[in-house]
Design a protein around this motif. Structure first.
Motif, PDB file in Angstrom:
ATOM      1  N   ARG A 144       2.093  10.245  -0.099  1.00 64.64           N
ATOM      2  CA  ARG A 144       3.328   9.537  -0.367  1.00 64.64           C
ATOM      3  C   ARG A 144       3.877   8.759   0.821  1.00 64.64           C
ATOM      4  O   ARG A 144       4.351   7.661   0.653  1.00 64.64           O
ATOM      5  CB  ARG A 144       4.400  10.484  -0.891  1.00 64.64           C
ATOM      6  CG  ARG A 144       3.903  11.270  -2.089  1.00 64.64           C
ATOM      7  CD  ARG A 144       4.950  12.141  -2.660  1.00 64.64           C
ATOM      8  NE  ARG A 144       4.917  13.490  -2.135  1.00 64.64           N
ATOM      9  CZ  ARG A 144       4.105  14.452  -2.579  1.00 64.64           C
ATOM     10  NH1 ARG A 144       3.248  14.184  -3.549  1.00 64.64           N
ATOM     11  NH2 ARG A 144       4.135  15.639  -2.067  1.00 64.64           N
ATOM     12  N   GLY A 145       3.823   9.319   2.023  1.00 65.51           N
ATOM     13  CA  GLY A 145       4.257   8.542   3.172  1.00 65.51           C
ATOM     14  C   GLY A 145       5.710   8.135   3.152  1.00 65.51           C
ATOM     15  O   GLY A 145       6.079   7.092   3.680  1.00 65.51           O
ATOM     16  N   THR A 146       6.546   8.953   2.555  1.00 68.51           N
ATOM     17  CA  THR A 146       7.969   8.652   2.653  1.00 68.51           C
ATOM     18  C   THR A 146       8.406   8.859   4.100  1.00 68.51           C
ATOM     19  O   THR A 146       7.807   9.634   4.833  1.00 68.51           O
ATOM     20  CB  THR A 146       8.799   9.589   1.764  1.00 68.51           C
ATOM     21  OG1 THR A 146       8.272  10.900   1.902  1.00 68.51           O
ATOM     22  CG2 THR A 146       8.737   9.159   0.330  1.00 68.51           C
ATOM     23  N   ILE A 147       9.445   8.160   4.488  1.00 67.25           N
ATOM     24  CA  ILE A 147       9.930   8.299   5.859  1.00 67.25           C
ATOM     25  C   ILE A 147      10.984   9.385   5.840  1.00 67.25           C
ATOM     26  O   ILE A 147      12.137   9.174   5.468  1.00 67.25           O
ATOM     27  CB  ILE A 147      10.466   6.948   6.363  1.00 67.25           C
ATOM     28  CG1 ILE A 147       9.329   5.937   6.304  1.00 67.25           C
ATOM     29  CG2 ILE A 147      10.996   7.086   7.771  1.00 67.25           C
ATOM     30  CD1 ILE A 147       9.747   4.527   6.503  1.00 67.25           C
ATOM     31  N   ASN A 148      10.560  10.568   6.223  1.00 71.62           N
ATOM     32  CA  ASN A 148      11.328  11.767   5.898  1.00 71.62           C
ATOM     33  C   ASN A 148      12.701  11.863   6.552  1.00 71.62           C
ATOM     34  O   ASN A 148      13.596  12.464   5.999  1.00 71.62           O
ATOM     35  CB  ASN A 148      10.517  13.012   6.268  1.00 71.62           C
ATOM     36  CG  ASN A 148       9.346  13.196   5.325  1.00 71.62           C
ATOM     37  OD1 ASN A 148       9.310  12.575   4.260  1.00 71.62           O
ATOM     38  ND2 ASN A 148       8.396  14.017   5.708  1.00 71.62           N
TER      39      ASN A 148
ATOM     40  N   PRO B 173       0.556   5.000   0.622  1.00 66.88           N
ATOM     41  CA  PRO B 173      -0.497   5.868   1.151  1.00 66.88           C
ATOM     42  C   PRO B 173      -0.547   7.221   0.456  1.00 66.88           C
ATOM     43  O   PRO B 173       0.398   7.633  -0.213  1.00 66.88           O
ATOM     44  CB  PRO B 173      -0.103   6.032   2.618  1.00 66.88           C
ATOM     45  CG  PRO B 173       1.373   5.841   2.632  1.00 66.88           C
ATOM     46  CD  PRO B 173       1.673   4.850   1.552  1.00 66.88           C
TER      47      PRO B 173
ATOM     48  N   HIS C 285       0.847  -1.195   0.000  1.00 66.12           N
ATOM     49  CA  HIS C 285       0.000   0.000   0.000  1.00 66.12           C
ATOM     50  C   HIS C 285       0.889   1.254   0.000  1.00 66.12           C
ATOM     51  O   HIS C 285       1.707   1.441   0.882  1.00 66.12           O
ATOM     52  CB  HIS C 285      -0.876  -0.031   1.266  1.00 66.12           C
ATOM     53  CG  HIS C 285      -1.876   1.088   1.352  1.00 66.12           C
ATOM     54  ND1 HIS C 285      -3.010   0.996   2.119  1.00 66.12           N
ATOM     55  CD2 HIS C 285      -1.922   2.320   0.803  1.00 66.12           C
ATOM     56  CE1 HIS C 285      -3.705   2.117   2.032  1.00 66.12           C
ATOM     57  NE2 HIS C 285      -3.055   2.934   1.234  1.00 66.12           N
TER      58      HIS C 285
END
Ligand SMILES: Nc1ncnc2c1ncn2[C@@H]1O[C@H](COP(=O)(O)OP(=O)(O)OP(=O)(O)O)[C@@H](O)[C@H]1O
Ligand SMILES: [Mg+2]
Lengths: 371, 235, 316
Positions: B86-90, B83, B81
C-alpha cells in the motif's frame, strides 16, 4: 587478516618485514621519535579494543577515549599515591576499565546503533569535566605527574618515574619501547584469539542479526556486556601505557578528539580485521607526528581538514578500510591465478566484514558497495 | 497501438535475474491482470515499468519509450504506481496523503479534488484527519488508490491490493476500484495472487511463473482453464 | 584560576563560575538557564529537522553551526549590520548543508541500516569543518558582539539581559516559521512525506533528494542562530559548539527526536537543569553537563521516544 594457518605467501613476507622493522626501528630513530612510536602503540592497542566492540560486535562507541583516560588515571594514581610498582598498574588499569566497561555495557543493551553513539559521545565529552571535578584525586586541570620514591644524591625523594634499562647498550627509551611493544603484541594476540574463537563468531552473529543470534542459542546480553568490558579493559591498557610512557596525565589528553581518533584508526585500518586498527593507528601517527610538522605552516593546520576529508572519502569508496581493501586485492589476484574457479568456501570471519558498512536494501551488490 | 506495450522486459537485483523477457499489452480503458505466485516477479514487473529497478527491453507508453524514466517523469505522463504493501505515508493524515498524491499537479483544483475523493471513498471521508498509519488495512489500501488518482492518472499500476485483506474487504476495494476507473476511464495494470477475484474484474490476464509469462488470454478463458483453476483458484 | 574555564562551561559561565560576584538569587540562575536553553533549543531544532527529513543523528551539526557563525563574524567584521551578517551566515550555512548532504550523506543510504558509516561520515565532517575553520579563521578566538546589545532590564529585582530576551524571541519566531512551513506549504508537506515514506513519496512525484537537501540546508541555517547566540559568551573559537552539541542532543532526546515542540521544551529543561543543579549539588559543580548526560541516559532507557516524539521513531 586470515587465520594464521591460512597465511598466504604475500602475507608472510609482509609479516616478516613488519617484524624486522619493529625491531630495528628504535635503534635508528631519535629518542623523541621512539616516544612517539610508543604513543602510536597505545593508540593501536586501544583501537584494537574498540574494534572488538564496534567492528566485530556492532556496538558503536564514540567514548573509548574516556576509557583510555580511565586507564591512564588509574596508573597515575596507583603509582603516585599508592606507591605501586609500574607494570602491575597496567593490570590494575585493565581490571578497573573492564568493570567500568561492564557498567557502561548495561544500558547499551537497550540503547543501540546511532543512539549508543550519542550516549558514548556524551561520555567522551563529560570525561575531562569529571577529572576536573574530582581534583583531589586527579589533580584537576593541572594533571598528575607519576612519581616514586627514588634514591637521589644519597637520600630518598619523590621523583618522576624513570625507565632504567637493565641491559647494557639499550637506552632507556629503547628499553621502554620493547616493553610496550611486548604488551601491545600480547594484547593483539588476545584479540586475535578472541576473534578466531567461537566467542568471536558469536560477536559477529550478534552484530549481523541479534534475534537470529539469540535463537541460535547465543546468550546475547551476556556476550554484549562482556564484550564491552573486555573492549574497555584493552582500551584501559592503552591508556595505562600512555601514562607510563609520558610520566604525566592531564585531562586535555583525553577529550572527545581522542575518542574520535580511536574510531578513525579502526575505520581507516579496517573495522573487524584484527590488525586493521594497528595499521590505522600507525598511519594516523605518521600523519600527525611525522608528516604534518614537515608541512608548511598553512598546510599543517589543515591536517584535521585533510583527515576529515580522507575519512569521508574512504567511507564512501573503501568502507572496509585498508586491510579490507588489501584483502579484496589479494583475493582477486589469487582467484585469477587459480583460474577464477575456486571459491573460498571456508570464509574467515574477518573477510565477511564489508556488510557492516555496505548493505543496501535494494540491489545487493557482491562487489560490496553501491553508488 | 496499445496504451502500454512491454517487450522482452528483463530485470533483476544485482546478480540475480528475476524477469526473463516479458511481453505485456494494456489497451486504453482496459483492466489487465498479471497473476502469479509469491516470488514469481509481479512486483518486479511493475517496478521495472515505473523505473524503480533497472531493466532492459522496451516499455512504450502512449507510443513513447519510457524505460529508464524516473517515477516522477512518468507521473507527468499520466502513469501512477500504487506499490505493494500500500505505501501509505503513515505519519500523515488521510487528507495530507491525498494532497501528497496531487503534489505534482500545477492546477488550483487540488483541494477540491481532495474533497471529491473523500466523497468517492466515504470510509476515507469519515477519517479525514486520522493518521494513515493507524487505519485498517482495507482503509489504507483505499487511501493508496485514492492517492494515486489524485495525480489524475490515465494509467494505474496496482500491486496486489488484496494483500493481507479479508475477502469481504478485498471485494469492497475491487468494487470501488471498478467504479472509479470507469468514472475516470483509467486503464489499469493489476498484479494479483487472488486470481478468482481479479479475473472477475479484469478484461484480460497474464500468468507469470518464475519470471516468465506462461499463459495469457481473455479473463473468461483463463477462468475456464483447468491448469489455472488448479493452481490459483483452488477448485 | 583556570583560564580555559569559559570553554568548559555552557554559555554564561562567567556569571556562575564564581569569578564574578556569587549569584545566590535563584531567579537569576533561572534566567541564565532559560537563555542557555534557548540556544540549546535552536541547535536541537536543527537536529530535529535533519532527523525528520533523513532519520539521521547529525554529529557534525555543532561544527556546521560554528562554521557558519564564523561566516556571520566575517560579514559583521566587514561592517555589515548584524542582522544582514546573520542572514549571510544562515545562507552560507544553508549552502554548506546542501553540499554536505549531496556529497557525503546521501550516498550512504538508510542511516539506521549502516549506523557506523553515518557516525564515521558525520565525524569526518566534524573534523573537516573544524579544520577548515582553523585554516580560514585561525586559532585565536574572535569577538562577536551580542546581537541585542549588552544592556539589561530589571524585572522584580532580577536583571535580564536583552540578549536573553532576544534569544527567546528569535527561538519562538523560528518555531512559528517552521510550524507554518510544515503545516501550510507544499514544500513542508513534501518534506514530511519524504521523512515518513520516501519511496511512496517518490512515486507521488516528490523529489526526495531535493527535500533531503533542503532539510540539511535548513538545519544548518537554523544552527547558525544557535552559534550567534553562543559566541558572545563563549568567545568565537573552533570549539564553540562542542558542548552545546551535547546539550542540544540532550534537548531532543528529552523532547523526542522528531518533535519541534519537544526540541523547545527539551532545550529549556536542559538549560535550566544545567544551570540550577550544579548550584545545589556540589558534585556537579564543575560539570553542568552531567545532569544533561543523566537525562539522556534515563530517557533513552525508559522512554526512548522522549516526551513528544512519535513511537515509531523509538528504534532504540
Ligand atoms: N530488493 C530485492 N533484492 C534482491 N532480490 C529481490 C528484491 N526484491 C525481490 N527480490 C527477489 O525477486 C524475486 C521476485 O520478487 P517479486 O517481489 O517481484 O515477487 P512477487 O511476485 O511480487 O511476490 P509476492 O507475491 O510475494 O509479492 C524474488 O525471488 C525475490 O526474492
Ligand atoms: Mg509482490
Amino acid at each position: 587478516m586470515k587465520s594464521l594457518r591460512g597465511v598466504g605467501p604475500v602475507q608472510s613476507v609482509l609479516w616478516a618485514i613488519a617484524l624486522v622493522v619493529l625491531i630495528v626501528l628504535p635503534f635508528t630513530s631519535a629518542p623523541f621519535r621512539v616516544e612517539q612510536y610508543i604513543t602510536w602503540m597505545t593508540i593501536a592497542v586501544a583501537a584494537g579494543g574498540l574494534n572488538l566492540l564496534t567492528g566485530y560486535n556492532g556496538q558503536i562507541s564514540v567514548g573509548h577515549g574516556a576509557l583510555y583516560g580511565t586507564g591512564a588515571y588509574t596508573v597515575a594514581i596507583l603509582v603516585t599515591d599508592a606507591e605501586w610498582p609500574l607494570l602491575p598498574t597496567v593490570i590494575a588499569a585493565a581490571v578497573v576499565c573492564f568493570m567500568v566497561g561492564v557498567i557502561i555495557g548495561l544500558p547499551a543493551l537497550r540503547i543501540k546503533g546511532l543512539y549508543l553513539a550519542l550516549v558514548t559521545l556524551a561520555v567522551a565529552t563529560l570525561f575531562p569535566l569529571v577529572i576536573e571535578q574530582f581534583s583531589d584525586l586527579t589533580g584537576g586541570s593541572g594533571g598528575l605527574t607519576l612519581t616514586s620514591e627514588q634514591l637521589y644524591r644519597g637520600s630518598i625523594r619523590d621523583r618522576r618515574v624513570k625507565w632504567e634499562s637493565p641491559i647494557d647498550g639499550l637506552a632507556s627509551d629503547q628499553w621502554k619501547y620493547f616493553i610496550f611493544l611486548g604488551i601491545s603484541i600480547v594484547c593483539f594476540v588476545v584479540i586475535a584469539a578472541i576473534v578466531k574463537s567461537r566467542v568471536g563468531r558469536s560477536l559477529v552473529a550478534i552484530r549481523d542479526n541479534e534475534t537470529a543470534a539469540e535463537v541460535s542459542g547465543i546468550n546475547v546480553s551476556r556476550t554484549k556486556i562482556i564484550t564491552f568490558g573486555v573492549s574497555a579493559g584493552i582500551a584501559g591498557i592503552g591508556g595505562a601505557m600512555f601514562a607510563l610512557n609520558k610520566g604525566q596525565v592531564n585531562p586535555t589528553s583525553f577529550t572527545l578528539t581522542l575518542s574520535i581518533y580511536l574510531l578513525v584508526a579502526v575505520v581507516l585500518g579496517g573495522a573487524s580485521t584484527v590488525i586493521g586498527p594497528a595499521i590505522g593507528a600507525v598511519i594516523y601517527g605518521v600523519f600527525i607526528d611525522v608528516i604534518a610538522p614537515e608541512l608548511p605552516e598553512t598546510l599543517e593546520s589543515a591536517t584535521p581538514l585533510i583527515l576529515g576529508t580522507l575519512l569521508v572519502a574512504q567511507m564512501l569508496m573503501a568502507p572496509s578500510g585498508i586491510v579490507g581493501w588489501f584483502h579484496d586485492l589479494t583475493e582477486k589476484v589469487s582467484r585469477r591465478r587459480q583460474g577464477g574457479g575456486k571459491q573460498d568456501k571456508n570464509v574467515d570471519v574477518t573477510v565477511t566484514t564489508h556488510e557492516v558498512v555496505a548493505e543496501t536494501d535494494l540491489e545487493t551488490d557482491p562487489g560490496g558497495f553501491h553508488p | 497501438m496499445s496504451l502500454l506495450e512491454v517487450r522482452d522486459l528483463r530485470a533483476g537485483y544485482g546478480m540475480v535475474e528475476v524477469l526473463f523477457g516479458l511481453d505485456i499489452d494494456v489497451d486504453e480503458g482496459e483492466l489487465v491482470v498479471v497473476l502469479g505466485a509469491n516470488g514469481s516477479g509481479k512486483t518486479t514487473t511493475l517496478r521495472a515499468i515505473s523505473g524503480m529497478v533497472s531493466a532492459t527491453g522496451s516499455v512504450t507508453y502512449k507510443g513513447q519509450e519510457v524505460l529508464g524514466k524516473r517515477p516522477d517523469q512518468l507521473l507527468g505522463m499520466g502513469m501512477s504506481h500504487v506499490p505493494q504493501g500500500r505505501g501509505t505515508i503513515n505519519a500523515l493524515s488521510v487528507v495530507d496523503n491525498l494532497r501528497v498524491g496531487g503534489i505534482s499537479r500545477k492546477d488550483s483544483e487540488v483541494d477540491s479534488d481532495v474533497e471529491l475523493w473523500l466523497e468517492r471513498f466515504p470510509r476515507l471521508g469519515e477519517r479525514r484527519d486520522q493518521l494513515a498509519g493507524s487505519m485498517s488495512g482495507g482503509e489504507q489500501q483505499m487511501l493508496a488508490i485514492a492517492r494515486a488518482f489524485m495525480s489524475k492518472p490515465e494509467f494505474l499500476l496496482l500491486d496486489e491490493p488484496s494483500l493481507g485483506l479479508a475477502p469481504l474487504v478485498t471485494r469492497e476495494v475491487f468494487d470501488r476500484l471498478r467504479d472509479v476507473t470507469a468514472d475516470t476511464s483509467t486503464s489499469v495494470l493489476l498484479v494479483e495472487q487472488n486470481a478468482n477475484l481479479a479475473l472477475q474484474f479484469a478484461a484480460r490476464g497474464y500468468v507469470l511463473e518464475a519470471g516468465e509469462i506462461v499463459m495469457s488470454g481473455p479473463a473468461e478463458e483463463l477462468q475456464g482453464d483447468e491448469a489455472i483453476q488448479k493452481a490459483y483458484l483452488g477448485i | 584560576m583556570r583560564p580555559s574555564r569559559k570553554r568548559i562551561w555552557g554559555s554564561d559561565a562567567k556569571s556562575l563560575s564564581g569569578r564574578g560576584p556569587p549569584v545566590n538569587n535563584f531567579l537569576e540562575i533561572l534566567v541564565v538557564g532559560i537563555g542557555n536553553g534557548a540556544t540549546y533549543a535552536m541547535l536541537g531544532l536543527g537536529l530535529v529537522v535533519i532527523y525528520r527529513s533523513t532519520g539521521l543523528l547529525n554529529f557534525a551539526s555543532g561544527e556546521l553551526a560554528m562554521f557558519s557563525t564564523f561566516i556571520v563574524w566575517t560579514f559583521w567584521n566587514l561592517g555589515f549590520p548584524m542582522w544582514l551578517a546573520i542572514l549571510g551566515g544562515m545562507l552560507g550555512g544553508f549552502l554548506i548543508g546542501v553540499l554536505v548532504h549531496k556529497v557525503a550523506v546521501s550516498p550512504l543510504g538508510d542511516p539506521h541500516e549502516r549506523p557506523l558509516a553515518v557516525v564515521i561520515v558525520t565525524i569526518g565532517l566534524f573534523l573537516g569543518l573544524n579544520g577548515a575553520a582553523q585554516l580560514i579563521w585561525g586559532t585565536v578566538d574572535k569577538r562577536l558582539d551580542p546581537w541585542f546589545g549588552v544592556s539589561q532590564i530589571t524585572v522584580g529585582g532580577v536583571a535580564i539581559a536583552w540578549q536573553k530576551i532576544g534569544a527567546v524571541v528569535v527561538l519562538f519566531v523560528m518555531v512559528l516559521l517552521l510550524w507554518a512551513l510544515f503545516k501550510f506549504t507544499k514544500v513542508g508537506l513534501s518534506m514530511r512525506a519524504v521523512a515518513s515514506n520516501s519511496e511512496s513519496s517518490a512515486l507521488c512525484g516528490v523529489s526526495v533528494q531535493n527535500m533531503l537537501m533542503l532539510g540539511w540546508g535548513m538545519a544548518a541555517g537554523i544552527g547558525t542562530l544557535a552559534g550567534v547566540f553562543s559566541a558572545p559568551n563563549l568567545g568565537l573559537g573552533t570549539n564553540l559548539m562542542q558542548l552545546t552539541l551535547v546539550f542540544g542532543f540532550a534537548a531532543i532526546v528529552l523532547g523526542g527526536f522528531d518533535s519541534i515542540l519537544g526540541a523547545v521544551v527539551g532545550g529549556f529543561v536542559v538549560g535550566i537543569l544545567s544551570s540550577v543543579v550544579p548550584q545545589y549539588i556540589t558534585v556537579f559543580e564543575k560539570m553542568p553537563l552531567a545532569p544533561a548526560f543523566i537525562l539522556i541516559l534515563a530517557v533513552l532507557l525508559f522512554r526512548p521516544q522522549g516526551l513528544f516524539g512519535s513511537k515509531d521513531v523509538a528504534r532504540v
